[in-house]
Design a protein around this motif. Structure first.
Motif, PDB file in Angstrom:
ATOM      1  N   PHE A 169      99.554 117.640  54.808  1.00  0.00           N
ATOM      2  CA  PHE A 169      98.262 117.728  55.485  1.00  0.00           C
ATOM      3  C   PHE A 169      98.452 118.281  56.888  1.00  0.00           C
ATOM      4  O   PHE A 169      99.417 117.953  57.579  1.00  0.00           O
ATOM      5  CB  PHE A 169      97.589 116.353  55.554  1.00  0.00           C
ATOM      6  N   GLU A 170      97.516 119.133  57.293  1.00  0.00           N
ATOM      7  CA  GLU A 170      97.486 119.620  58.661  1.00  0.00           C
ATOM      8  C   GLU A 170      96.772 118.597  59.537  1.00  0.00           C
ATOM      9  O   GLU A 170      96.235 117.601  59.053  1.00  0.00           O
ATOM     10  CB  GLU A 170      96.731 120.963  58.729  1.00  0.00           C
ATOM     11  N   LYS A 171      96.728 118.870  60.834  1.00  0.00           N
ATOM     12  CA  LYS A 171      95.933 118.048  61.742  1.00  0.00           C
ATOM     13  C   LYS A 171      94.471 118.134  61.331  1.00  0.00           C
ATOM     14  O   LYS A 171      93.977 119.194  60.948  1.00  0.00           O
ATOM     15  CB  LYS A 171      96.108 118.552  63.185  1.00  0.00           C
ATOM     16  N   ARG A 172      93.774 117.006  61.377  1.00  0.00           N
ATOM     17  CA  ARG A 172      92.372 116.989  60.968  1.00  0.00           C
ATOM     18  C   ARG A 172      91.574 118.017  61.778  1.00  0.00           C
ATOM     19  O   ARG A 172      91.608 118.010  63.012  1.00  0.00           O
ATOM     20  CB  ARG A 172      91.761 115.605  61.174  1.00  0.00           C
ATOM     21  N   PRO A 173      90.866 118.928  61.109  1.00  0.00           N
ATOM     22  CA  PRO A 173      90.143 119.979  61.830  1.00  0.00           C
ATOM     23  C   PRO A 173      88.831 119.479  62.433  1.00  0.00           C
ATOM     24  O   PRO A 173      88.193 118.563  61.897  1.00  0.00           O
ATOM     25  CB  PRO A 173      89.863 121.008  60.732  1.00  0.00           C
ATOM     26  N   SER A 190      86.845 115.721  55.912  1.00  0.00           N
ATOM     27  CA  SER A 190      87.919 115.998  56.872  1.00  0.00           C
ATOM     28  C   SER A 190      89.284 116.009  56.192  1.00  0.00           C
ATOM     29  O   SER A 190      90.113 116.893  56.444  1.00  0.00           O
ATOM     30  CB  SER A 190      87.894 114.948  57.990  1.00  0.00           C
ATOM     31  N   LEU A 191      89.525 115.036  55.308  1.00  0.00           N
ATOM     32  CA  LEU A 191      90.802 114.994  54.580  1.00  0.00           C
ATOM     33  C   LEU A 191      90.967 116.240  53.719  1.00  0.00           C
ATOM     34  O   LEU A 191      92.038 116.849  53.691  1.00  0.00           O
ATOM     35  CB  LEU A 191      90.877 113.746  53.705  1.00  0.00           C
ATOM     36  N   LEU A 193      89.657 119.213  54.098  1.00  0.00           N
ATOM     37  CA  LEU A 193      89.865 120.420  54.907  1.00  0.00           C
ATOM     38  C   LEU A 193      91.251 120.462  55.531  1.00  0.00           C
ATOM     39  O   LEU A 193      91.746 121.535  55.892  1.00  0.00           O
ATOM     40  CB  LEU A 193      88.794 120.502  56.006  1.00  0.00           C
ATOM     41  N   SER A 194      91.877 119.296  55.669  1.00  0.00           N
ATOM     42  CA  SER A 194      93.219 119.254  56.257  1.00  0.00           C
ATOM     43  C   SER A 194      94.322 119.385  55.205  1.00  0.00           C
ATOM     44  O   SER A 194      95.496 119.527  55.536  1.00  0.00           O
ATOM     45  CB  SER A 194      93.420 117.953  57.035  1.00  0.00           C
ATOM     46  N   ARG A 196      96.888 120.774  52.579  1.00  0.00           N
ATOM     47  CA  ARG A 196      97.592 122.021  52.265  1.00  0.00           C
ATOM     48  C   ARG A 196      97.841 122.155  50.769  1.00  0.00           C
ATOM     49  O   ARG A 196      98.016 123.255  50.258  1.00  0.00           O
ATOM     50  CB  ARG A 196      98.932 122.064  53.014  1.00  0.00           C
ATOM     51  N   ARG A 223      85.295 129.166  57.041  1.00  0.00           N
ATOM     52  CA  ARG A 223      86.651 129.509  57.470  1.00  0.00           C
ATOM     53  C   ARG A 223      87.134 130.824  56.866  1.00  0.00           C
ATOM     54  O   ARG A 223      88.264 131.243  57.082  1.00  0.00           O
ATOM     55  CB  ARG A 223      87.624 128.400  57.045  1.00  0.00           C
ATOM     56  N   THR A 386      95.616 125.144  47.396  1.00  0.00           N
ATOM     57  CA  THR A 386      95.022 123.851  47.734  1.00  0.00           C
ATOM     58  C   THR A 386      93.989 123.480  46.682  1.00  0.00           C
ATOM     59  O   THR A 386      93.094 124.285  46.369  1.00  0.00           O
ATOM     60  CB  THR A 386      94.342 123.903  49.119  1.00  0.00           C
TER      61      THR A 386
END
Length: 638
Positions: A169-173, A190-191, A193-194, A196, A223, A386
Motif C-alpha cells: 500500500f502507498e501512503k493514503r492519498p 482511501s484503502l 486508492l492506496s 498497489r 487520476r 491493482t
C-alpha cells in the motif's frame, strides 16, 4: 498461508470435476426423462421454426425461432446458454451449436459463428441445451497463464495470489469525495486508492457497497487510470455500469446486448460499433460474402461438372477474402469505440474473449467477488496490477454442483483466501446500513457480523404500517416468526426431483401475502422467498393472479430488497434435518432482504435442532414477534 504453483493445477482438477458434474447431470436428465418432461424443465424446446435471419457483429448469423402457431415456448433457456439445433424427427450426427442471445415467451434468438445448414430453414426443429464449456476453458486458461508467470513483475503478481507476497500500500492519498460518505465508506475508498496490489471491501447488506465502488471509480478516472469493472454475473456487471454512468463516466459494456438490461443496451460495444462507418462498410461486405457462399452452394448442388466446381471454389475464395477484410474493418471500429471509454464493464468469463484478450487496465473492480469461482476471479489479476475485491463472505457463495470439488475447496472464493492469507489489514468493512429496521438488523448483526452493524437514523424505526393506507390494521412487527410445530405440515419431495416442498406452509404464506395486499401493501413491495425451488413453484401457483408479486428462491433473491418479505423455511421432519439451511449464509441472505417486515414460517420442533435457528426463534420471542400457527388467523390480530 502461502501456496505453491501446484495450487493452480489443483484448481484445474477441481474445475474439471465441476465440468464433469454439470455434463453428467444434464446427460442423466436427458437419458431418464421423456421429451415432454424435458420440455417442461426447459432442457429441450420442441416444434419451433426459423422465422428471421440476420447478420450480427463479427459475421455471426442470428436466427430467431418461434412456433408456427405463435404459442408460448415452455423454455427456461437464458441468454448465454449454449444449445444445438436439429430437425424435430430426423436426428443429425453433428447438429450446429450456437448461443442464446435473446429469450422471450414466444421467441428464441440464437447466434451461430458459421451459417447453419439448410435444414434450419426447413420445417420443424428441436433446440437442446448443452453444457457450456467456454467458461471452463477460459478459467483453465487463466490458471495456465498464472502458473507460467515466473519472472519479474509477473512473478510478483503470481506470488501475491498464492499468498507468498503481502499486498503493498502507498501512503493514503488526499482526495475530495464526489458524494457524502460515512467514516467506514471513506476509509474503504482511501484503502482502495492506496492499494498497489489488492484491497478488500466487505459490504454487509444495505451498507452502501455500491456507493463505495462508484466513488472508487470516480477517483480512479480523475487520476487518469483506465478502469475495468467486472463480476461473475451479467446482472452485477450491469449494476456496475449503471453506477459509472450515473457518476458521469464514459463507460462501455462488453457483451452481447441481449445479455444486458434493455435500458443499458445503448452502451454496449456491439451497438456503439454498429453506427461506426467502418462497421457499416463491413456489414455490406459480409452481406456480399454470404451471397457468394449461397451462389457456391447452388453451383455444387446443381451438378457435378468441372465448371460448376470451379465457379463454387472461386465464389468461396472471394467470399472468405471479403469476410477477412470485413473483420479488419470491424476491428478498427472496435478500437475507435473502445479508445473513448474511461471504464470498460464485462463479466469475468469475457475477460479472455477476443475483444479484451490483449487489453490491460490500471485498476480492476471485481464486485460480488465472494460469488465468483476462484479460477474466474483470478482473471482480474491478469488484466490489472491493482484489483479491488468487493463482496460479503457471509452471504451465498458461487454454486458448485460437484460435491467432491466443493469439499476440496472450489466453493471458497478468492476474497476469502486473500482475507485468510493477509488478515483484516487488507480489508475494510462497511458498518452503517440503510435498509433494515434496527430490530430486523439486530439478529444478523450479532450472528454474522460480530454485532458491528448499526442502523442509519433514517431506517432504524421504519415499520410496515408507515407504508400502508391510514387505518389499515395488520399484525406486522418488524420480525414475526409463525411456528407450525405440531400442525402436521410435513415436508415432501416434489415428484421427479430432489427439491422439497411443504403444502401447509405454502397455504399460510399465500394467505399472508393476500392479507398484506388486502391491507394496502403494493405487490411490488412484497416478495416471497424459500430455500427450495419446488416450494417456490407451489406458492407461485397459489398467487398466479398477482403477476407483479415476486416468488423465488433465496439464492435467486440475493442482492434484492423489499418492504416486506415472507420466508417459508419448508423443513419439517422427525429427524430435525435442515438440509440447505445448514449453510447459514443462505439464512443470512433470507433475513436481510426486508426493510420493514420479515414474516418467517417454520417448524420449531425441526429447526431448534440447530443452535442458530433456536437463537433466531428466541430472538423473535424476545421481540414479541412469535406466533403459533394453532392460533393464527390471517386478517385478524393474533
Amino acid at each position: 498461508m502461502s501456496r505453491d504453483v501446484q495450487h493452480f493445477e489443483a484448481l484445474g482438477r477441481l474445475l474439471e470435476l465441476e465440468r464433469r458434474a454439470e455434463r453428467e447431470r444434464l446427460a442423466t436428465e436427458k437419458a431418464a426423462l421423456p421429451l415432454a418432461e424435458l420440455e417442461a424443465r426447459g432442457i429441450v424446446v420442441l416444434d419451433v421454426e426459423s422465422v428471421e435471419e440476420r447478420i450480427g457483429l463479427g459475421g455471426r448469423t442470428l436466427v430467431t425461432f418461434a412456433r408456427e402457431d405463435k404459442r408460448w415456448l415452455r423454455s427456461k433457456l437464458h441468454t448465454g446458454d449454449v444449445v444445438t439445433v436439429s430437425p424435430r424427427k430426423a436426428p443429425v450426427d453433428a447438429p450446429p451449436s450456437g448461443i442464446v442471445t435473446r429469450a422471450t415467451r414466444q421467441q428464441l434468438e440464437i447466434a451461430f459463428d458459421r451459417h447453419p445448414p439448410p435444414f434450419v430453414d426447413e420445417g420443424r426443429l428441436r433446440i437442446d441445451l448443452v453444457a457450456n464449456d467456454v467458461t471452463f476453458d477460459r478459467a483453465r486458461g487463466v490458471l495456465k497463464k498464472l502458473s507460467e508467470m515466473t519472472h519479474g513483475l509477473a512473478r510478483d503478481r503470481q506470488q501475491l495470489v498464492l499468498g507468498a507476497m503481502a499486498p503493498r500500500f502507498e501512503k493514503r492519498p488526499a482526495f475530495t469525495p464526489s458524494r457524502p460518505l460515512n467514516p467506514e465508506q471513506l476509509d474503504a475508498v482511501s484503502l482502495a486508492l492506496s492499494a498497489r496490489d489488492v484491497a478488500l471491501v466487505h459490504g454487509p447488506p444495505g451498507t452502501g457497497k455500491s456507493t463505495v465502488l462508484a466513488e472508487i471509480a470516480v477517483q480512479c478516472v480523475k487520476r487518469g487510470q483506465r478502469l475495468l469493472c467486472t463480476a461473475a454475473s451479467n446482472a452485477a456487471v450491469d449494476h456496475l455500469l449503471e453506477l459509472c454512468l450515473d457518476a458521469g463516466l464514459e463507460a462501455i459494456r462488453v457483451g452481447h446486448p441481449a445479455r444486458v438490461l434493455p435500458h443499458l443496451q445503448q452502451h454496449t460495444l456491439d451497438l456503439l460499433v454498429e453506427d461506426h462507418d467502418d462497421r457499416i462498410t463491413a456489414r455490406e461486405m459480409f452481406d456480399e460474402a454470404f451471397e457468394l457462399l449461397g451462389y457456391a452452394r447452388k453451383q455444387q448442388t446443381q451438378g457435378r461438372s468441372r465448371t460448376r466446381f470451379s465457379n463454387a471454389r472461386a465464389a468461396k475464395s472471394d467470399a472468405y477474402a471479403l469476410m477477412d477484410d470485413a473483420r479488419v474493418l470491424e476491428r478498427k471500429a472496435v478500437e475507435a469505440v473502445m479508445g473513448r471509454a474511461q471504464v470498460v464493464c464485462a463479466t469475468l468469463s469475457m475477460l479472455d474473449g477476443h475483444v479484451l484478450a490483449n487489453r490491460s487496465f490500471d485498476v480492476a473492480l471485481l464486485d460480488e467477488a465472494t460469488q465468483a469461482l476462484e479460477p474466474l476471479a483470478l482473471g482480474a489479476f491478469l488484466k490489472a496490477p491493482t484489483v479491488i475485491l468487493a463482496g460479503d463472505p457471509k452471504q451465498l457463495a458461487a454454486t458448485v454442483i460437484s460435491m467432491e470439488a466443493k469439499k476440496q475447496g472450489l466453493g471458497t472464493s478468492l476474497f476469502e483466501r486473500v482475507l485468510k492469507d493477509f488478515g483484516d489489514d487488507v480489508k475494510r468493512m462497511l458498518k452503517e446500513q440503510h435498509r433494515m429496521n434496527e430490530k430486523l438488523m439486530r439478529f444478523p448483526s450479532r450472528e454474522m457480523y460480530s454485532g458491528e452493524l448499526r442502523a442509519h437514523p433514517s431506517v432504524e424505526g421504519r415499520v410496515l404500517s408507515a407504508v400502508l393506507p391510514s387505518g389499515a390494521v395488520v399484525d406486522a412487527p418488524p420480525m414475526l416468526f409463525l411456528d407450525t410445530a405440531g400442525k402436521g405440515f410435513d415436508e415432501s419431495r416434489e415428484p421427479g426431483t430432489e427439491s422439497l416442498r411443504n403444502e401447509g406452509e405454502a397455504g399460510l404464506v399465500g394467505a399472508r401475502a393476500r392479507e398484506l395486499m388486502a391491507a394496502g401493501l403494493a405487490p411490488e413491495d412484497l416478495a416471497v422467498i424459500t430455500p427450495y425451488a419446488a416450494q417456490a413453484s407451489l406458492i407461485r401457483e397459489q398467487l398466479t393472479d398477482v403477476p407483479t408479486l415476486e416468488v423465488d428462491t433465496i439464492d435467486a433473491f440475493q442482492g434484492r430488497e423489499k418492504e416486506a418479505v415472507l420466508l417459508s423455511l419448508v423443513r419439517s421432519n422427525g429427524e430435525q434435518q435442515v438440509g440447505f439451511l445448514e449453510d447459514l449464509r443462505r439464512m443470512n441472505v433470507a433475513i436481510t432482504r426486508a426493510k420493514r417486515h420479515l414474516f418467517a414460517v417454520g417448524d420449531s420442533a425441526t429447526l431448534t435442532g440447530h443452535a442458530f435457528y433456536a437463537r433466531f426463534i428466541e430472538e423473535a420471542q424476545t421481540q414479541q414477534g412469535y406466533r403459533s400457527a394453532w392460533e393464527w388467523s390471517p386478517g385478524e390480530p393474533s
